[in-house]
Design a protein around this motif. Structure first.
Motif, PDB file in Angstrom:
ATOM      1  N   PHE A  48       0.772  -1.242   0.000  1.00 40.86           N
ATOM      2  CA  PHE A  48       0.000   0.000   0.000  1.00 40.86           C
ATOM      3  C   PHE A  48       0.810   1.304   0.000  1.00 40.86           C
ATOM      4  N   ILE A  49       2.045   1.289   0.472  1.00 43.55           N
ATOM      5  CA  ILE A  49       2.752   2.549   0.728  1.00 43.55           C
ATOM      6  C   ILE A  49       3.870   2.853  -0.269  1.00 43.55           C
ATOM      7  N   GLN A  50       4.744   1.897  -0.513  1.00 42.81           N
ATOM      8  CA  GLN A  50       5.935   2.193  -1.323  1.00 42.81           C
ATOM      9  C   GLN A  50       5.543   2.675  -2.720  1.00 42.81           C
ATOM     10  N   ASP A  51       6.451   3.412  -3.352  1.00 44.50           N
ATOM     11  CA  ASP A  51       6.207   3.889  -4.712  1.00 44.50           C
ATOM     12  C   ASP A  51       5.902   2.712  -5.625  1.00 44.50           C
ATOM     13  N   ASP A  52       4.892   2.879  -6.450  1.00 46.84           N
ATOM     14  CA  ASP A  52       4.457   1.843  -7.395  1.00 46.84           C
ATOM     15  C   ASP A  52       3.973   0.562  -6.713  1.00 46.84           C
ATOM     16  N   LYS A  55      -1.282  -1.682  -4.692  1.00 51.35           N
ATOM     17  CA  LYS A  55      -2.523  -1.031  -4.239  1.00 51.35           C
ATOM     18  C   LYS A  55      -2.183   0.275  -3.529  1.00 51.35           C
ATOM     19  N   GLU A  56      -1.317   1.047  -4.142  1.00 51.14           N
ATOM     20  CA  GLU A  56      -0.808   2.271  -3.510  1.00 51.14           C
ATOM     21  C   GLU A  56      -1.942   3.222  -3.136  1.00 51.14           C
ATOM     22  N   ILE A  57      -1.914   3.645  -1.867  1.00 54.37           N
ATOM     23  CA  ILE A  57      -2.907   4.604  -1.386  1.00 54.37           C
ATOM     24  C   ILE A  57      -2.397   6.022  -1.620  1.00 54.37           C
ATOM     25  N   ASN A  58      -3.310   6.945  -1.641  1.00 54.79           N
ATOM     26  CA  ASN A  58      -2.973   8.336  -1.916  1.00 54.79           C
ATOM     27  C   ASN A  58      -2.783   9.090  -0.591  1.00 54.79           C
ATOM     28  N   ILE A  59      -1.516   9.192  -0.160  1.00 56.73           N
ATOM     29  CA  ILE A  59      -1.198   9.940   1.055  1.00 56.73           C
ATOM     30  C   ILE A  59      -0.121  10.973   0.730  1.00 56.73           C
ATOM     31  N   ASP A  60      -0.022  11.978   1.579  1.00 57.80           N
ATOM     32  CA  ASP A  60       0.941  13.048   1.337  1.00 57.80           C
ATOM     33  C   ASP A  60       2.379  12.565   1.526  1.00 57.80           C
ATOM     34  N   HIS A  66       7.593   9.536   6.548  1.00 55.71           N
ATOM     35  CA  HIS A  66       7.665   9.127   7.951  1.00 55.71           C
ATOM     36  C   HIS A  66       7.537   7.605   8.074  1.00 55.71           C
ATOM     37  N   ILE A  67       6.607   7.019   7.338  1.00 53.44           N
ATOM     38  CA  ILE A  67       6.442   5.559   7.365  1.00 53.44           C
ATOM     39  C   ILE A  67       7.691   4.879   6.806  1.00 53.44           C
ATOM     40  N   SER A  68       8.200   5.404   5.708  1.00 54.20           N
ATOM     41  CA  SER A  68       9.390   4.813   5.080  1.00 54.20           C
ATOM     42  C   SER A  68      10.575   4.784   6.039  1.00 54.20           C
ATOM     43  N   GLN A  69      10.707   5.835   6.846  1.00 48.93           N
ATOM     44  CA  GLN A  69      11.812   5.908   7.806  1.00 48.93           C
ATOM     45  C   GLN A  69      11.619   4.952   8.979  1.00 48.93           C
ATOM     46  N   SER A  70      10.372   4.704   9.348  1.00 48.72           N
ATOM     47  CA  SER A  70      10.123   3.873  10.531  1.00 48.72           C
ATOM     48  C   SER A  70       9.922   2.393  10.197  1.00 48.72           C
TER      49      SER A  70
END
Length: 123
Positions: A48-52, A55-60, A66-70
């Motif tokens: 859901f989060i990583q680029d491409d 099922k990528e969600i639309n978040i800022d 922040h998620i990527s770092q944690s």
């Protein structure tokens, strides 16, 4: 039945990833073992989060960053901000449209039919 109807509606709008992400986060918060936390967090991130993501969600950008770092040391709250954003998006955008949709009207009719049959067992 309501969740199934809402999911079907979101599928018709090509935005079912939002409710799927929200549900995945709810399941994730119930995780007990640290090994499972890390595994589930990586899966949610990759889906859901990583680029491409499939099922990528639309978040800022800030929330995504922040998620990527944690994600290397995830906690049970690491997706909370994204989950709140997606919930808000569904509440303000998708859900009001769902309430006006044919899918919702069909759900209401189905539920009213069930309710009547309970009170009138001879039908």
């Amino acid at each position: 039945d309501g969740l199934a109807a809402f999911r079907t509606f979101l599928k018709s709008e090509f935005s079912e990833e939002n409710v799927e992400f929200w549900l995945a986060c709810e399941d994730f918060k119930k995780t007990k073992s640290s090994t499972e936390i890390a595994s589930k967090a990586r899966k949610i991130y990759s889906v859901f989060i990583q680029d491409d993501a499939p099922k990528e969600i639309n978040i800022d950008f800030h929330t995504k960053s922040h998620i990527s770092q944690s994600i290397s040391e995830p906690t049970l709250s690491c997706f909370d901000d994204a989950q709140r954003l997606i919930y808000s998006l569904m509440a303000k955008d998708s859900f009001p449209r769902f309430l006006r949709s044919e899918a919702y009207k069909e759900l209401l009719n189905k539920q009213q039919g069930r309710h009547q049959k309970r009170w009138l067992p001879f039908l």
